[in-house]
Write an enzyme that holds these catalytic residues in place. Structure first.
Site, PDB file in Angstrom:
ATOM      1  N   LYS A  57     -45.721  50.158  78.664  1.00 18.28           N
ATOM      2  CA  LYS A  57     -46.241  50.824  79.840  1.00 18.28           C
ATOM      3  C   LYS A  57     -46.118  49.952  81.084  1.00 18.28           C
ATOM      4  O   LYS A  57     -45.933  48.749  81.006  1.00 18.28           O
ATOM      5  CB  LYS A  57     -47.709  51.197  79.629  1.00 18.28           C
ATOM      6  CG  LYS A  57     -47.919  52.277  78.560  1.00 18.28           C
ATOM      7  CD  LYS A  57     -49.386  52.680  78.518  1.00 18.28           C
ATOM      8  CE  LYS A  57     -49.609  53.834  77.539  1.00 18.28           C
ATOM      9  NZ  LYS A  57     -51.019  54.269  77.528  1.00 18.28           N
ATOM     10  N   GLU A 103     -46.738  33.272  81.633  1.00 10.99           N
ATOM     11  CA  GLU A 103     -45.283  33.375  81.685  1.00 10.99           C
ATOM     12  C   GLU A 103     -44.783  33.762  83.083  1.00 10.99           C
ATOM     13  O   GLU A 103     -44.240  34.851  83.290  1.00 10.99           O
ATOM     14  CB  GLU A 103     -44.782  34.400  80.657  1.00 10.99           C
ATOM     15  CG  GLU A 103     -45.156  34.062  79.229  1.00 10.99           C
ATOM     16  CD  GLU A 103     -44.666  35.112  78.228  1.00 10.99           C
ATOM     17  OE1 GLU A 103     -43.929  36.029  78.638  1.00 10.99           O
ATOM     18  OE2 GLU A 103     -45.031  35.018  77.052  1.00 10.99           O
ATOM     19  N   LYS A 116     -54.140  16.213  85.511  1.00  8.12           N
ATOM     20  CA  LYS A 116     -54.706  16.575  84.207  1.00  8.12           C
ATOM     21  C   LYS A 116     -54.094  17.847  83.646  1.00  8.12           C
ATOM     22  O   LYS A 116     -54.613  18.444  82.717  1.00  8.12           O
ATOM     23  CB  LYS A 116     -56.222  16.738  84.322  1.00  8.12           C
ATOM     24  CG  LYS A 116     -56.951  15.442  84.644  1.00  8.12           C
ATOM     25  CD  LYS A 116     -58.433  15.655  84.628  1.00  8.12           C
ATOM     26  CE  LYS A 116     -59.177  14.353  84.934  1.00  8.12           C
ATOM     27  NZ  LYS A 116     -60.633  14.545  84.949  1.00  8.12           N
ATOM     28  N   THR A 117     -53.008  18.284  84.259  1.00 10.92           N
ATOM     29  CA  THR A 117     -52.349  19.495  83.793  1.00 10.92           C
ATOM     30  C   THR A 117     -51.700  19.247  82.429  1.00 10.92           C
ATOM     31  O   THR A 117     -51.141  18.197  82.170  1.00 10.92           O
ATOM     32  CB  THR A 117     -51.262  19.924  84.793  1.00 10.92           C
ATOM     33  OG1 THR A 117     -51.865  20.106  86.063  1.00 10.92           O
ATOM     34  CG2 THR A 117     -50.601  21.224  84.372  1.00 10.92           C
ATOM     35  N   LEU A 129     -46.537  25.542  76.346  1.00 11.32           N
ATOM     36  CA  LEU A 129     -45.341  26.213  75.839  1.00 11.32           C
ATOM     37  C   LEU A 129     -45.707  27.515  75.145  1.00 11.32           C
ATOM     38  O   LEU A 129     -46.818  27.686  74.670  1.00 11.32           O
ATOM     39  CB  LEU A 129     -44.627  25.315  74.830  1.00 11.32           C
ATOM     40  CG  LEU A 129     -44.387  23.869  75.238  1.00 11.32           C
ATOM     41  CD1 LEU A 129     -43.737  23.132  74.082  1.00 11.32           C
ATOM     42  CD2 LEU A 129     -43.540  23.805  76.471  1.00 11.32           C
ATOM     43  N   GLU A 181     -48.966  29.639  73.099  1.00 16.41           N
ATOM     44  CA  GLU A 181     -48.964  31.019  72.589  1.00 16.41           C
ATOM     45  C   GLU A 181     -47.804  31.122  71.636  1.00 16.41           C
ATOM     46  O   GLU A 181     -46.654  30.927  72.026  1.00 16.41           O
ATOM     47  CB  GLU A 181     -48.818  32.030  73.729  1.00 16.41           C
ATOM     48  CG  GLU A 181     -48.787  33.479  73.245  1.00 16.41           C
ATOM     49  CD  GLU A 181     -48.494  34.480  74.356  1.00 16.41           C
ATOM     50  OE1 GLU A 181     -49.103  34.349  75.437  1.00 16.41           O
ATOM     51  OE2 GLU A 181     -47.640  35.362  74.149  1.00 16.41           O
ATOM     52  N   ASN A 221     -49.320  43.339  65.489  1.00 19.72           N
ATOM     53  CA  ASN A 221     -48.780  43.161  64.133  1.00 19.72           C
ATOM     54  C   ASN A 221     -48.817  41.718  63.668  1.00 19.72           C
ATOM     55  O   ASN A 221     -48.719  41.458  62.470  1.00 19.72           O
ATOM     56  CB  ASN A 221     -47.335  43.675  64.082  1.00 19.72           C
ATOM     57  CG  ASN A 221     -47.254  45.179  64.252  1.00 19.72           C
ATOM     58  OD1 ASN A 221     -47.968  45.918  63.591  1.00 19.72           O
ATOM     59  ND2 ASN A 221     -46.399  45.639  65.147  1.00 19.72           N
TER      60      ASN A 221
END
Length: 731
Positions: free
Chosen positions: A341, A407, A457-458, A462, A510, A556
């Site tokens: 969507k 992303e 501190k970043t 990934l 992720e 899933n």
């Protein structure tokens, strides 16, 4: 000795030789029957012959063992139908019998045979498992090249209990293609005979199914291998004197999608006592609420006075769940429907925010929340909505970590907007400034950005999937080439980080098996565990600090189904949490396999440096979790092993200081008739289920004697703990 005829070839011969005669005879009989009645006389003074009481007998194809369908024998309906045809012989044989190898789950046959006797008919009356079909075409193997496969004592016990309880006499076909030169090699048959005798089973035998559809013996091209079950031997040495590195104690972490807020299902999910129990089993962990929808989420409190709003009573969601009679009724939307969507903005109130923070606190998670990067003021990020959320969070005393945007390189695709790397860096700098100016958040983690150079501190953040969920097939999940792709990508990222900001933590923020919400009926099944366990091992070896599984729930690739049942990767993750500690150990694997593996350029391989293309047996090692429920002592070592061979068992032999130590085995295998696509899992042969909504089962080992070769069937994985390893690195 009984002569067994190949009926198919005999019929072919009869039809070829006597077709004309048969037609003439039948035609004559028909003509005669039209003219006059036939007189029949039965001679009753003496029988011509006596047939066996089991004259009408039966056979089962051996494929159902090959595909894990022995659960058929537990079906009460099948038992009733079978018993109606007793007495009879039951022959288990056919073409595939000459590719079957008996492989018990441990070497001590006497000990193995001393276990409790199986009464399959009594078991079926209390077994709620439903037969769901073969799961393969009845004649599918007739069209394929045959390969060796194994049968354990579990299937053998089922077969013998079944034939006894329905009144059959059992005939079993031994593999005639197990050869020692030109002669039959009886060693595997002797192993089966020994076990059968120790169990007191009554079995009759045949040797080989030598006739095929043409009446000929097996052609040498009709089977794979040399008649013996190939064994892939891995000699493993673990360097226990020191640990080269340690991962975060929350190394295996989790994610949830904001769609749960968007669709109004979040509150009932977080209030579910069953969901809380499952989530708490995987603590400690980070819980990230983020994903594609985070860049469309806006915090909208129910009233403007944040201070007044925050002064309300504190929510204790775990205490609430124990008195809440509300039942979870499912998602109310398709797990992946929003992937198809156009995305639109939606809101979250303080009610959902309070629930999220109360939930993470009560199950033992550290919370990470993804702020909306598409709230822009011109070209720069507009922090006003984030500031509103920060003010409320500080007033409530919640401890939260943050990320900004999901992303960014895909924003064009989902929103027709872009944020370039330089601008995104400025956005992060602005958010870091907001956090640092607040006493409540100055020590909060800021995760990201995905695409820009990490600073201060970043954390480098990934995201990694292997395949497209819409096109994935079963074999993808055990393909070493696909699994090896992650190695190169992590190595490349580490190289960049080490050049630009040495020592900066790198997270896999992720990840799962397949993008697009996962592959239906694959990402939620046993076979997905190969990708997941290998990723955990590789990420730890290659110095990643945290791996966040997408997702704990929903889609899933979830660990928990929409019905709140734990899926195979949940049980794998639970075992990992219980047995695997933070300190990573170096593993040396010497390939002593009888299998010649292509693309292998070296005989000795070190995990993280090995030729990954050659690694179908993958071994990783850590110090054992010192807080494991199994109460392993300091100095214990945990291995986790994957056997990616489809036709070869893995034989892992420990060397060095661990060569003569006792081992605790935790072998995971699929449960039921679906095989690798099963949504249920067994630990050492016992199906894993929750005891009740408040209780997870105890995960106990099978204890192996000292100096034991660790045997693993094809396409399995598991954990092995050496309790008395006394590893200096683990003290």
């Amino acid at each position: 000795m009984i002569v067994r005829l190949c009926v198919a070839s005999m019929l072919a011969t009869v039809l070829a030789a006597g077709l004309l005669l048969a037609i003439l005879l039948i035609g004559g009989m028909l003509a005669a029957s039209q003219q006059r009645a036939v007189t029949v006389e039965v001679h009753t003074d003496a029988p011509v012959a006596d047939t066996d009481s089991r004259f009408l007998s039966l056979a089962l194809p051996i494929q159902f063992v090959r595909t894990g369908k022995h659960q058929l024998l537990r079906s009460e309906r099948f038992q009733t139908l079978a018993a109606g045809l007793a007495p009879a012989f039951l022959r288990l044989g056919g073409t595939a019998e000459d590719f079957l190898i008996f492989e018990p789950t441990e070497e001590d046959i006497t000990k193995l045979a001393s276990g409790p006797e199986l009464d399959i008919c009594a078991l079926s009356k209390n077994d709620s498992t439903k037969w769901e079909g073969l799961g393969f075409e009845a004649n599918v193997t007739e069209k394929k090249v045959f390969k060796n496969f194994t049968m354990s004592e579990v299937e053998w016990d089922h077969l013998n209990s079944f034939t006894r309880c329905v009144g059959y006499d059992f005939i079993f076909g031994l593999n005639v293609l197990l050869r020692n030169g030109s002669l039959w090699d009886p060693s595997n048959a002797q192993l089966l005979l020994n076990y059968t005798a120790a169990r007191g089973f009554k079995v009759n035998w045949e040797l080989g199914n030598v006739c095929d559809n043409s009446g000929n013996y097996h052609d040498s091209k009709s089977y794979h291998g040399n008649g013996n079950l190939e064994k892939s031997l891995a000699k493993v040495e673990i360097l226990t004197d020191r640990s080269p590195r340690a991962v975060d104690r929350r190394f295996l972490s989790l994610a949830l999608g904001p769609k749960l807020i968007q669709h109004g299902t979040l509150l009932s999910l977080l209030r579910s006592e069953r969901f809380q129990t499952l989530a708490a089993g995987l603590a400690p962990a980070f819980l990230r609420l983020g994903g594609t929808a985070e860049d469309f989420l806006i915090f909208e409190p129910t009233e403007e006075d944040i201070t007044k709003l925050a002064s309300g009573p504190e929510l204790d969601i775990c205490a609430l769940s124990k008195n809440d009679s509300t039942k979870w009724e499912g998602l109310g939307f398709e797990a992946n429907e929003t992937e198809k969507k156009v995305f639109k903005n939606f809101t979250m109130s303080e009610v959902e925010w309070d629930h999220l923070n109360s939930f993470t606190r009560c199950v033992g998670y550290d919370f990470i929340f993804g702020l909306n990067v598409l709230l822009r003021n011109g070209s720069l990020w507009d922090p006003s909505n984030a500031q509103l959320l920060l003010n409320y969070t500080a007033a409530k005393g919640f401890k939260v970590n943050w990320e900004l945007g999901n992303e960014p390189n895909h924003l064009q695709k989902i929103s027709n907007r872009t944020v370039n790397a330089t601008t995104l860096g400025l956005d992060f700098r602005q958010l870091r400034s907001l956090l640092s100016s607040s006493p409540a958040f100055k020590n909060s983690i800021l995760a990201g950005p995905d695409t820009t150079r990490p600073k201060n501190k970043t954390l480098r953040f990934l995201q990694r999937y292997y395949i497209d969920g819409s096109t994935a097939v079963l074999d993808n999940f055990t393909d070493p080439t696909l699994l090896d792709m992650l190695h190169g990508q992590i190595t490349a990222i580490n190289r960049v980080v080490n050049m630009t900001a040495p020592g900066l933590p790198v997270w896999l923020g992720e990840t799962s098996s397949a993008w697009g919400g996962g592959a239906p009926e694959l990402s939620d099944s046993f076979v997905a565990g190969f990708m997941w366990l290998d990723k955990l091992g590789l990420a730890a070896q290659l110095s990643l600090d945290v791996v966040m599984r997408q997702s704990l729930f929903e889609a899933n690739y979830a660990l928990i189904s929409k019905d709140l049942d734990p899926l195979p990767d949940y049980w794998l993750s639970l075992l990992y949490k219980q047995l695997v500690g933070s300190r990573v150990l170096k593993v040396k694997v010497t390939d002593g396999s009888e299998v010649k593996v292509s693309n292998s350029s070296e005989q000795q391989r070190t995990t993280g440096e090995m030729d990954r293309k050659s690694a179908r047996i993958r071994v990783y090692a850590h110090c054992t979790n010192p807080n494991s429920p199994q109460q392993y002592q300091n100095g214990s070592v945990t291995l986790y092993v994957l056997n990616l061979h489809q036709d070869h068992r893995a034989a892992v032999r420990l060397g060095g200081n661990l060569a003569f130590k006792k081992v605790h085995k935790y072998l995971l295998t699929p449960h039921g008739m679906e095989g690798l696509t099963s949504r249920h899992v067994e630990l050492n042969g016992r199906k894993l289920d929750m005891v009740d909504d408040r209780t997870l089962p105890e995960l106990g080992p099978q204890k192996l004697p000292s100096n034991t070769t660790l045997l693993m069937p094809p396409l399995t994985f598991g954990f092995f703990v050496i309790p008395d390893a006394q590893a200096a690195a683990c003290m």
